[in-house]
Structures are given as C-alpha cells and as structure tokens.
Design a protein around this motif. Structure first.
Motif, mmCIF file in Angstrom:
data_model
loop_
_atom_site.group_PDB
_atom_site.id
_atom_site.type_symbol
_atom_site.label_atom_id
_atom_site.label_comp_id
_atom_site.label_asym_id
_atom_site.label_seq_id
_atom_site.Cartn_x
_atom_site.Cartn_y
_atom_site.Cartn_z
ATOM 1 N N ALA A 29 14.694 36.131 -45.887
ATOM 2 C CA ALA A 29 15.994 36.786 -45.756
ATOM 3 C C ALA A 29 17.071 35.913 -46.396
ATOM 4 C CB ALA A 29 16.312 37.029 -44.289
ATOM 5 N N GLU A 41 21.242 36.140 -48.717
ATOM 6 C CA GLU A 41 22.332 36.899 -49.298
ATOM 7 C C GLU A 41 22.598 36.387 -50.713
ATOM 8 O OE1 GLU A 41 26.322 38.154 -47.357
ATOM 9 O OE2 GLU A 41 26.690 36.246 -48.395
ATOM 10 N N LYS A 100 27.934 41.566 -52.789
ATOM 11 C CA LYS A 100 26.917 40.845 -52.008
ATOM 12 C C LYS A 100 25.708 41.746 -51.821
ATOM 13 C CE LYS A 100 29.634 37.301 -51.081
ATOM 14 N NZ LYS A 100 29.346 35.935 -51.448
ATOM 15 N N GLN A 152 22.178 41.911 -49.528
ATOM 16 C CA GLN A 152 21.417 41.352 -48.421
ATOM 17 C C GLN A 152 19.926 41.482 -48.708
ATOM 18 O OE1 GLN A 152 22.973 39.739 -45.902
ATOM 19 N NE2 GLN A 152 24.838 40.213 -47.021
ATOM 20 N N THR A 180 25.334 30.562 -50.626
ATOM 21 C CA THR A 180 25.052 30.250 -49.219
ATOM 22 C C THR A 180 24.532 28.815 -49.111
ATOM 23 O OG1 THR A 180 22.707 30.898 -49.180
ATOM 24 C CG2 THR A 180 24.341 32.673 -48.938
#
Length: 94
Positions: free
Chosen positions: A44, A46, A58, A60, A81
């Motif tokens: 997972a 971004e 963005k 996800q 990130t």
C-alpha cells in the motif's frame, strides 16, 4: 529528486514485467507509455502523478489491487511520502 529504480523481470514477445521501487523523494521521470499496461502494487502507498501540463494528483495504492491503463499515458510518478513505493508494471506487447 532521486531516480526510481527498476528491474526488468520478464521480457519476451508478449509482455515485459518490470519491478519499480521508488524510495522517498524519488521519481520515475516524465515518460510516455508506449504499450497498454497493468500496475500491480506490492504494498500500500500513495503516489503523486504529475501530468505534462504540471497538474498534480494523488493515487492510492492497495497491495495486490491491480489497475489497467491504455498506451499513450504521459506522466511523472513521484514518491512524496516517507515509505518506499513498490509495484510491478506489466506491459502488454500484443
């Protein structure tokens, strides 16, 4: 920005599979996809997507949740990130 790292895992007449790793603060560089492709996120995360006109969005990523795009997509992919982004890119040659 640092350069993203890529490793081609499979490259034959039908597909090319590339593992992409974007460390925090890295980017793929602006590019155009010449083939239809599927992205398979390994974890997972971004991503920040930058369009040719500079527009930012963005995206996800959910581990194992794939998505498909047609050839011709133009963008830069950035990791803004604090964690590494890892995904497989499967390009369809036929």
């Amino acid at each position: 920005m640092l350069a993203a790292k890529s490793e081609v895992q499979v490259d034959n007449e039908e597909v090319r599979v590339t593992e992409w790793r974007l460390a925090p603060g890295s980017a793929t560089g602006h590019h155009t996809h010449g083939m239809d492709y599927v992205i398979v996120p390994v974890a997972a995360g971004e991503m920040t997507i930058v369009a040719p006109n500079g527009e930012r969005s963005k995206a996800q990523l959910a581990a194992g949740k794939s998505y498909f795009r047609k050839a011709g997509v133009q963008h830069d992919v950035l990791n803004e990130t604090s964690t590494e982004i890892v995904f497989l890119e499967i390009e369809l040659k036929r």
